[in-house]
Design an enzyme around this catalytic site. Structure first.
Site, PDB file in Angstrom:
ATOM      1  N   SER A  26       9.755  -6.283  -2.570  1.00 26.67           N
ATOM      2  CA  SER A  26      10.398  -4.523  -3.306  1.00 26.67           C
ATOM      3  C   SER A  26      11.531  -5.320  -1.872  1.00 26.67           C
ATOM      4  O   SER A  26      11.508  -4.898  -0.377  1.00 26.67           O
ATOM      5  CB  SER A  26      10.006  -3.081  -3.027  1.00 26.67           C
ATOM      6  OG  SER A  26      10.734  -2.625  -3.076  1.00 26.67           O
ATOM      7  N   GLY A  27      13.510  -5.053  -2.693  1.00 28.46           N
ATOM      8  CA  GLY A  27      14.238  -4.964  -2.242  1.00 28.46           C
ATOM      9  C   GLY A  27      14.357  -4.412  -1.082  1.00 28.46           C
ATOM     10  O   GLY A  27      14.828  -4.099   0.530  1.00 28.46           O
ATOM     11  N   HIS A  28      13.858  -2.521  -0.877  1.00 33.26           N
ATOM     12  CA  HIS A  28      14.357  -1.809   0.125  1.00 33.26           C
ATOM     13  C   HIS A  28      13.360  -1.471   0.914  1.00 33.26           C
ATOM     14  O   HIS A  28      13.753  -1.165   1.921  1.00 33.26           O
ATOM     15  CB  HIS A  28      14.593  -0.374  -0.829  1.00 33.26           C
ATOM     16  CG  HIS A  28      13.233   0.116  -1.556  1.00 33.26           C
ATOM     17  ND1 HIS A  28      12.748   1.639  -0.512  1.00 33.26           N
ATOM     18  CD2 HIS A  28      12.567   0.659  -2.058  1.00 33.26           C
ATOM     19  CE1 HIS A  28      11.781   1.599  -1.114  1.00 33.26           C
ATOM     20  NE2 HIS A  28      11.118   0.728  -2.477  1.00 33.26           N
ATOM     21  N   GLY A  40       9.226  -2.961  -6.654  1.00 30.98           N
ATOM     22  CA  GLY A  40       7.935  -2.752  -5.691  1.00 30.98           C
ATOM     23  C   GLY A  40       6.822  -2.927  -7.232  1.00 30.98           C
ATOM     24  O   GLY A  40       5.645  -2.897  -7.896  1.00 30.98           O
ATOM     25  N   THR A  58      19.360  -6.823 -19.274  1.00 30.32           N
ATOM     26  CA  THR A  58      20.368  -7.303 -18.759  1.00 30.32           C
ATOM     27  C   THR A  58      20.338  -7.405 -17.049  1.00 30.32           C
ATOM     28  O   THR A  58      20.179  -6.554 -16.226  1.00 30.32           O
ATOM     29  CB  THR A  58      21.793  -6.929 -19.010  1.00 30.32           C
ATOM     30  OG1 THR A  58      21.900  -6.924 -20.590  1.00 30.32           O
ATOM     31  CG2 THR A  58      23.194  -7.601 -17.653  1.00 30.32           C
ATOM     32  N   CYS A  88       1.077  17.515   1.196  1.00 32.54           N
ATOM     33  CA  CYS A  88       1.181  18.314   0.269  1.00 32.54           C
ATOM     34  C   CYS A  88      -0.135  18.580  -0.975  1.00 32.54           C
ATOM     35  O   CYS A  88       0.727  17.890  -1.757  1.00 32.54           O
ATOM     36  CB  CYS A  88       1.943  19.323   0.527  1.00 32.54           C
ATOM     37  SG  CYS A  88       1.072  21.407   0.317  1.00 32.54           S
ATOM     38  N   GLN A 141       5.167  -4.581   1.416  1.00 38.27           N
ATOM     39  CA  GLN A 141       5.403  -3.954   2.568  1.00 38.27           C
ATOM     40  C   GLN A 141       4.901  -5.462   4.174  1.00 38.27           C
ATOM     41  O   GLN A 141       5.963  -5.381   5.159  1.00 38.27           O
ATOM     42  CB  GLN A 141       4.339  -2.853   3.571  1.00 38.27           C
ATOM     43  CG  GLN A 141       3.689  -1.584   3.045  1.00 38.27           C
ATOM     44  CD  GLN A 141       5.483  -1.714   3.205  1.00 38.27           C
ATOM     45  OE1 GLN A 141       5.823  -1.581   4.196  1.00 38.27           O
ATOM     46  NE2 GLN A 141       5.790   0.640   2.545  1.00 38.27           N
TER      47      GLN A 141
HETATM   48  N1  PLP Z   1       3.376  -1.407  -2.572  1.00 38.91           N
HETATM   49  C1  PLP Z   1       3.443  -0.718  -1.511  1.00 38.91           C
HETATM   50  C2  PLP Z   1       2.630  -1.427  -0.308  1.00 38.91           C
HETATM   51  C3  PLP Z   1       4.358  -0.193  -1.028  1.00 38.91           C
HETATM   52  O1  PLP Z   1       4.232   0.482  -0.079  1.00 38.91           O
HETATM   53  C4  PLP Z   1       5.196   0.710  -1.954  1.00 38.91           C
HETATM   54  C5  PLP Z   1       6.480   1.640  -1.410  1.00 38.91           C
HETATM   55  O2  PLP Z   1       6.210   2.512  -0.640  1.00 38.91           O
HETATM   56  C6  PLP Z   1       5.537  -0.148  -3.503  1.00 38.91           C
HETATM   57  C7  PLP Z   1       4.454  -1.008  -3.575  1.00 38.91           C
HETATM   58  C8  PLP Z   1       6.263   0.119  -4.364  1.00 38.91           C
HETATM   59  O3  PLP Z   1       7.340  -0.611  -4.258  1.00 38.91           O
HETATM   60  P1  PLP Z   1       8.604   0.308  -4.465  1.00 38.91           P
HETATM   61  O4  PLP Z   1       9.218   1.158  -3.998  1.00 38.91           O
HETATM   62  O5  PLP Z   1       9.843  -1.273  -4.537  1.00 38.91           O
HETATM   63  O6  PLP Z   1       8.174   0.646  -6.379  1.00 38.91           O
END
Ligand code: PLP
Length: 386
Positions: free
Chosen positions: A199-201, A72, A237, A325, A179
């Site tokens: 973003s995939g994760h 992302g 690639t 922190c 999100q």
């Molecule tokens: N944008 C938002 C709103 C996110 O919550 C996050 C990840 O926490 C990101 C961007 C970044 O995504 P990535 O971890 O895939 O770089």
């Protein structure tokens, strides 16, 4: 590890077993390079294109408007830097104070390089005031970059409404939908978005793969120069197994999106209502009626969020805190500060983020332990006993 209840899905999600299954062959027998002419390459290229269709379908895009990236953050960087490079010294970026660092830090970097950046504030519920757009100057060199949903509070910005205003005045609309994708319906055409990052994760695919939607006709300079992969938009690639995983995750997200808004929302509401009722000094952060169905962010007055997290962890529960922190002291997050959450509450902002894999028994466990943790920590709070 002992953690049995995972309520930190806005940080990252577990890979869906079906996603892992889909990826597996691309680590072994299907190892070709999609750019190769021979059968190994041609064979895997089809799977990359299938994944592109799966991603496009989830967000209402055409497959040739979807480009794979590494995350992302890369997609957000590409949106802002790529736009600024095309529009040069005339560029203005309009963004908000509650964006993820992927956008905020990129905007700050560009500002340091002479780009004009306007940062909009939010109200105490984390919502943007759409009326400010009336007085903003928006030109064909303006990129409005606003997140679809906030990672800390889950608050959803009215992107379609803002995009309509921006487009009517000739500007461009980027949304960090990292999100939101898979949790709420998105249709880039209907919602008039020009650029979207995902973003995939965050949707049960692995870490290290993402995508950017770029509406046909929108000019962005590439971040990476090199080969002609991804129509020259993103050299390198292709990470075939991860791209296949992202595609599968998007297909599954589309299948389960209703569940996010029924089952997941119901569990989130159960948790939220119980914590607000049973924990003394608990207060919800964020606009209640415009939020992701999986997220709740609650403050517990006079308590440190980090202490709550450590106690939850001892009970095998993973959540997240809005404070980090910095230089040895706990500072409320930039999101809590932008919302002007009072100091005694901002420190204890605790985020619980669910997924379609969250069970009612897990929610009941959190409801059972949380009031005790809050009581215990409040008794030893330096703020209360001062
Ligand atoms: N944008 C938002 C709103 C996110 O919550 C996050 C990840 O926490 C990101 C961007 C970044 O995504 P990535 O971890 O895939 O770089």
């Amino acid at each position: 590890m002992g953690t049995t209840v995972y309520l930190d899905n806005n940080a990252t999600t577990a890979i869906d077993p079906e996603v892992l299954d889909a990826m597996q062959p691309f680590f072994t027998e299907k190892y070709g390079n999609p750019s190769s002419i021979h059968r190994f390459g041609g064979h895997v290229k089809r799977y990359v294109e299938n994944a592109r269709e799966q991603v496009a379908s989830l967000i209402g895009a055409s497959p040739d408007e979807v480009f794979f990236t590494s995350c992302g953050s890369e997609s957000d960087n590409m949106a802002l830097k790529g736009f600024a490079e095309v529009h040069g010294s005339k560029t203005t970026i309009v963004t908000s104070a509650v964006e993820h660092a992927a956008v905020l830090s990129t905007a700050k970097y560009l500002k340091g390089n002479g780009v004009s950046v306007v940062e909009l504030g939010v109200d105490s519920e984390g919502m943007i005031d759409t009326s400010v757009f009336e007085s903003l100057s928006i030109t064909p060199d303006t990129l409005v970059s606003l997140m679809w949903a906030n990672n800390e509070t889950g608050v959803i910005f009215p992107i379609a409404k803002i995009a309509a205003e921006v487009k009517a005045r000739g500007g461009y609309m980027h949304t960090d939908a990292v999100q939101a994708v898979g949790k709420v319906p998105i249709d880039v055409q209907k919602d008039m978005v020009d650029i979207l990052a995902l973003s995939g994760h965050k949707l049960h695919a692995p870490k290290g793969v993402g995508a950017i939607y770029i509406k046909k006709g929108t000019m962005l300079a590439p971040l990476l120069h090199g080969g002609h992969q991804e129509q020259g938009v993103r050299a390198g690639t292709e990470n075939v197994p991860y791209i296949v995983g992202l595609g599968k995750a998007c297909e599954l997200a589309a299948k389960h999106i209703q569940e996010e808004n029924t089952k997941v929302r119901k569990l989130r509401d159960k948790l939220e209502h119980a914590l607000l009722e049973k924990c003394i000094g608990a207060k919800l952060n964020g606009r209640i009626d415009a939020r992701l169905p999986n997220t709740t962010n609650i403050s517990f007055e006079f308590i440190e969020g980090e202490a709550i997290l450590l106690h939850l962890d001892e009970s095998g529960i993973a959540a997240s805190s809005g404070s980090a922190c910095t230089t040895g002291s706990l500072e409320p997050s930039h999101v809590m500060r932008a919302m002007s959450i009072p100091y005694t509450f901002a420190h204890s902002s605790t985020r619980f983020s669910l997924s379609r894999f969250t069970t009612e028994a897990e929610i009941d466990k959190v409801i059972a332990v949380m009031p005790g943790i809050v009581d215990k920590l409040r008794k030893i709070s330096p703020y209360v006993n001062r």
